[in-house]
Write a protein that holds these residues in place. Structure first.
Motif, PDB file in Angstrom:
ATOM      1  N   MET A   1     -18.541   2.270  -1.036  1.00 35.25           N
ATOM      2  CA  MET A   1     -19.661   2.699  -1.838  1.00 35.25           C
ATOM      3  C   MET A   1     -19.138   3.263  -3.158  1.00 35.25           C
ATOM      4  SD  MET A   1     -22.489   5.420  -0.697  1.00 35.25           S
ATOM      5  CE  MET A   1     -23.613   6.105  -1.818  1.00 35.25           C
ATOM      6  N   GLN A   2     -19.542   2.643  -4.231  1.00 33.31           N
ATOM      7  CA  GLN A   2     -19.097   3.090  -5.541  1.00 33.31           C
ATOM      8  C   GLN A   2     -20.099   4.082  -6.117  1.00 33.31           C
ATOM      9  OE1 GLN A   2     -18.714  -0.012  -8.375  1.00 33.31           O
ATOM     10  NE2 GLN A   2     -17.526   1.214  -9.788  1.00 33.31           N
ATOM     11  N   ARG A   3     -19.584   5.213  -6.587  1.00 29.84           N
ATOM     12  CA  ARG A   3     -20.455   6.239  -7.158  1.00 29.84           C
ATOM     13  C   ARG A   3     -20.238   6.262  -8.659  1.00 29.84           C
ATOM     14  NH1 ARG A   3     -20.636  11.371  -3.319  1.00 29.84           N
ATOM     15  NH2 ARG A   3     -22.827  11.178  -3.741  1.00 29.84           N
ATOM     16  N   SER A   4     -21.313   6.458  -9.370  1.00 30.30           N
ATOM     17  CA  SER A   4     -21.207   6.565 -10.816  1.00 30.30           C
ATOM     18  C   SER A   4     -21.656   7.956 -11.239  1.00 30.30           C
ATOM     19  CB  SER A   4     -22.061   5.500 -11.489  1.00 30.30           C
ATOM     20  OG  SER A   4     -23.420   5.690 -11.167  1.00 30.30           O
ATOM     21  N   VAL A   5     -21.247   8.325 -12.415  1.00 30.38           N
ATOM     22  CA  VAL A   5     -21.620   9.625 -12.958  1.00 30.38           C
ATOM     23  C   VAL A   5     -23.017   9.498 -13.549  1.00 30.38           C
ATOM     24  CG1 VAL A   5     -21.025  11.376 -14.651  1.00 30.38           C
ATOM     25  CG2 VAL A   5     -19.229  10.170 -13.437  1.00 30.38           C
ATOM     26  N   SER A   6     -23.911  10.356 -13.089  1.00 30.89           N
ATOM     27  CA  SER A   6     -25.285  10.301 -13.585  1.00 30.89           C
ATOM     28  C   SER A   6     -25.461  11.241 -14.770  1.00 30.89           C
ATOM     29  CB  SER A   6     -26.266  10.684 -12.476  1.00 30.89           C
ATOM     30  OG  SER A   6     -26.219  12.086 -12.243  1.00 30.89           O
ATOM     31  N   ARG A   7     -26.582  11.141 -15.405  1.00 36.56           N
ATOM     32  CA  ARG A   7     -26.936  12.008 -16.534  1.00 36.56           C
ATOM     33  C   ARG A   7     -26.949  13.468 -16.098  1.00 36.56           C
ATOM     34  NH1 ARG A   7     -32.237  10.745 -19.820  1.00 36.56           N
ATOM     35  NH2 ARG A   7     -31.670   8.814 -18.829  1.00 36.56           N
ATOM     36  N   TYR A   8     -27.357  13.722 -14.883  1.00 41.93           N
ATOM     37  CA  TYR A   8     -27.466  15.094 -14.389  1.00 41.93           C
ATOM     38  C   TYR A   8     -26.092  15.682 -14.068  1.00 41.93           C
ATOM     39  CZ  TYR A   8     -32.113  13.296 -14.266  1.00 41.93           C
ATOM     40  OH  TYR A   8     -33.286  12.710 -14.642  1.00 41.93           O
ATOM     41  N   ASP A   9     -25.153  14.841 -13.664  1.00 40.55           N
ATOM     42  CA  ASP A   9     -23.779  15.302 -13.485  1.00 40.55           C
ATOM     43  C   ASP A   9     -23.188  15.734 -14.822  1.00 40.55           C
ATOM     44  OD1 ASP A   9     -23.830  14.708 -10.752  1.00 40.55           O
ATOM     45  OD2 ASP A   9     -23.143  12.647 -11.103  1.00 40.55           O
ATOM     46  N   LEU A  10     -23.428  14.937 -15.844  1.00 35.22           N
ATOM     47  CA  LEU A  10     -22.941  15.278 -17.181  1.00 35.22           C
ATOM     48  C   LEU A  10     -23.616  16.543 -17.698  1.00 35.22           C
ATOM     49  CD1 LEU A  10     -22.789  11.746 -18.807  1.00 35.22           C
ATOM     50  CD2 LEU A  10     -20.898  13.141 -17.989  1.00 35.22           C
ATOM     51  N   LEU A  11     -24.879  16.703 -17.376  1.00 32.45           N
ATOM     52  CA  LEU A  11     -25.599  17.902 -17.810  1.00 32.45           C
ATOM     53  C   LEU A  11     -25.012  19.157 -17.168  1.00 32.45           C
ATOM     54  CD1 LEU A  11     -27.888  19.033 -19.481  1.00 32.45           C
ATOM     55  CD2 LEU A  11     -29.426  18.571 -17.581  1.00 32.45           C
ATOM     56  N   LEU A  12     -24.613  19.077 -15.909  1.00 29.24           N
ATOM     57  CA  LEU A  12     -23.958  20.210 -15.261  1.00 29.24           C
ATOM     58  C   LEU A  12     -22.637  20.544 -15.944  1.00 29.24           C
ATOM     59  CD1 LEU A  12     -24.625  19.462 -11.493  1.00 29.24           C
ATOM     60  CD2 LEU A  12     -25.595  21.303 -12.869  1.00 29.24           C
ATOM     61  N   ALA A  13     -21.919  19.521 -16.376  1.00 28.13           N
ATOM     62  CA  ALA A  13     -20.664  19.754 -17.096  1.00 28.13           C
ATOM     63  C   ALA A  13     -20.935  20.393 -18.453  1.00 28.13           C
ATOM     64  CB  ALA A  13     -19.911  18.442 -17.270  1.00 28.13           C
ATOM     65  N   VAL A  14     -21.999  19.965 -19.125  1.00 33.57           N
ATOM     66  CA  VAL A  14     -22.352  20.540 -20.429  1.00 33.57           C
ATOM     67  C   VAL A  14     -22.720  22.015 -20.282  1.00 33.57           C
ATOM     68  CG1 VAL A  14     -24.139  20.470 -22.229  1.00 33.57           C
ATOM     69  CG2 VAL A  14     -22.994  18.380 -21.525  1.00 33.57           C
ATOM     70  N   ILE A  15     -23.284  22.380 -19.167  1.00 31.50           N
ATOM     71  CA  ILE A  15     -23.634  23.787 -18.937  1.00 31.50           C
ATOM     72  C   ILE A  15     -22.373  24.607 -18.625  1.00 31.50           C
ATOM     73  CG2 ILE A  15     -24.852  25.349 -17.364  1.00 31.50           C
ATOM     74  CD1 ILE A  15     -27.003  23.098 -17.130  1.00 31.50           C
ATOM     75  N   ALA A  16     -21.476  24.076 -17.827  1.00 27.12           N
ATOM     76  CA  ALA A  16     -20.310  24.843 -17.385  1.00 27.12           C
ATOM     77  C   ALA A  16     -19.176  24.865 -18.400  1.00 27.12           C
ATOM     78  CB  ALA A  16     -19.792  24.272 -16.063  1.00 27.12           C
ATOM     79  N   LEU A  17     -19.011  23.808 -19.160  1.00 34.44           N
ATOM     80  CA  LEU A  17     -17.866  23.698 -20.060  1.00 34.44           C
ATOM     81  C   LEU A  17     -17.799  24.804 -21.111  1.00 34.44           C
ATOM     82  CD1 LEU A  17     -15.399  21.951 -20.630  1.00 34.44           C
ATOM     83  CD2 LEU A  17     -16.809  20.635 -22.208  1.00 34.44           C
ATOM     84  N   PRO A  18     -18.872  25.158 -21.810  1.00 31.61           N
ATOM     85  CA  PRO A  18     -18.750  26.228 -22.813  1.00 31.61           C
ATOM     86  C   PRO A  18     -18.368  27.584 -22.212  1.00 31.61           C
ATOM     87  CG  PRO A  18     -20.840  25.086 -23.082  1.00 31.61           C
ATOM     88  CD  PRO A  18     -20.194  24.558 -21.848  1.00 31.61           C
ATOM     89  N   ILE A  19     -18.849  27.865 -21.019  1.00 30.61           N
ATOM     90  CA  ILE A  19     -18.503  29.133 -20.364  1.00 30.61           C
ATOM     91  C   ILE A  19     -17.020  29.133 -20.002  1.00 30.61           C
ATOM     92  CG2 ILE A  19     -18.928  30.592 -18.342  1.00 30.61           C
ATOM     93  CD1 ILE A  19     -21.220  30.661 -20.311  1.00 30.61           C
ATOM     94  N   ALA A  20     -16.525  28.019 -19.471  1.00 27.75           N
ATOM     95  CA  ALA A  20     -15.110  27.932 -19.112  1.00 27.75           C
ATOM     96  C   ALA A  20     -14.221  28.036 -20.343  1.00 27.75           C
ATOM     97  CB  ALA A  20     -14.848  26.629 -18.367  1.00 27.75           C
ATOM     98  N   LEU A  21     -14.581  27.340 -21.396  1.00 30.29           N
ATOM     99  CA  LEU A  21     -13.793  27.410 -22.626  1.00 30.29           C
ATOM    100  C   LEU A  21     -13.823  28.809 -23.224  1.00 30.29           C
ATOM    101  CD1 LEU A  21     -14.700  24.022 -24.334  1.00 30.29           C
ATOM    102  CD2 LEU A  21     -12.571  24.652 -23.193  1.00 30.29           C
ATOM    103  N   ALA A  22     -14.953  29.467 -23.159  1.00 35.10           N
ATOM    104  CA  ALA A  22     -15.050  30.834 -23.670  1.00 35.10           C
ATOM    105  C   ALA A  22     -14.176  31.779 -22.850  1.00 35.10           C
ATOM    106  CB  ALA A  22     -16.499  31.298 -23.658  1.00 35.10           C
ATOM    107  N   GLY A  23     -14.118  31.579 -21.551  1.00 34.14           N
ATOM    108  CA  GLY A  23     -13.256  32.406 -20.713  1.00 34.14           C
ATOM    109  C   GLY A  23     -11.794  32.228 -21.057  1.00 34.14           C
ATOM    110  N   VAL A  24     -11.385  30.990 -21.294  1.00 28.76           N
ATOM    111  CA  VAL A  24     -10.000  30.728 -21.696  1.00 28.76           C
ATOM    112  C   VAL A  24      -9.738  31.341 -23.070  1.00 28.76           C
ATOM    113  CG1 VAL A  24      -8.380  28.897 -22.341  1.00 28.76           C
ATOM    114  CG2 VAL A  24      -9.779  28.662 -20.289  1.00 28.76           C
TER     115      VAL A  24
END
Length: 61
Positions: A1-24
């Motif tokens: 079963m092949q899984r693809s990245v959905s729009r909602y997966d990318l949206l979760l990354a867009v939410i988490a990435l700025p917080i992670a970068l700010a922490g670093v």
């Protein structure tokens, strides 16, 4: 079963990435951690607002 990245997966990354970068950034610079996280929360909040009001998940997604 092949899984693809959905729009909602990318949206979760867009939410988490700025917080992670700010922490670093707060950890490696002279900027206060609270200030760095406050600045990183602004784009994360935009991603949450987009997810809630513009592109809500649908039943089939």
């Amino acid at each position: 079963m092949q899984r693809s990245v959905s729009r909602y997966d990318l949206l979760l990354a867009v939410i988490a990435l700025p917080i992670a970068l700010a922490g670093v950034l707060g950890a490696v610079s002279t900027l206060a951690m609270s200030t760095a996280l406050a600045v990183g929360s602004v784009p994360a909040t935009g991603g949450i607002g987009y997810a809630i009001f513009v592109e809500q998940p649908t039943q089939g997604s």
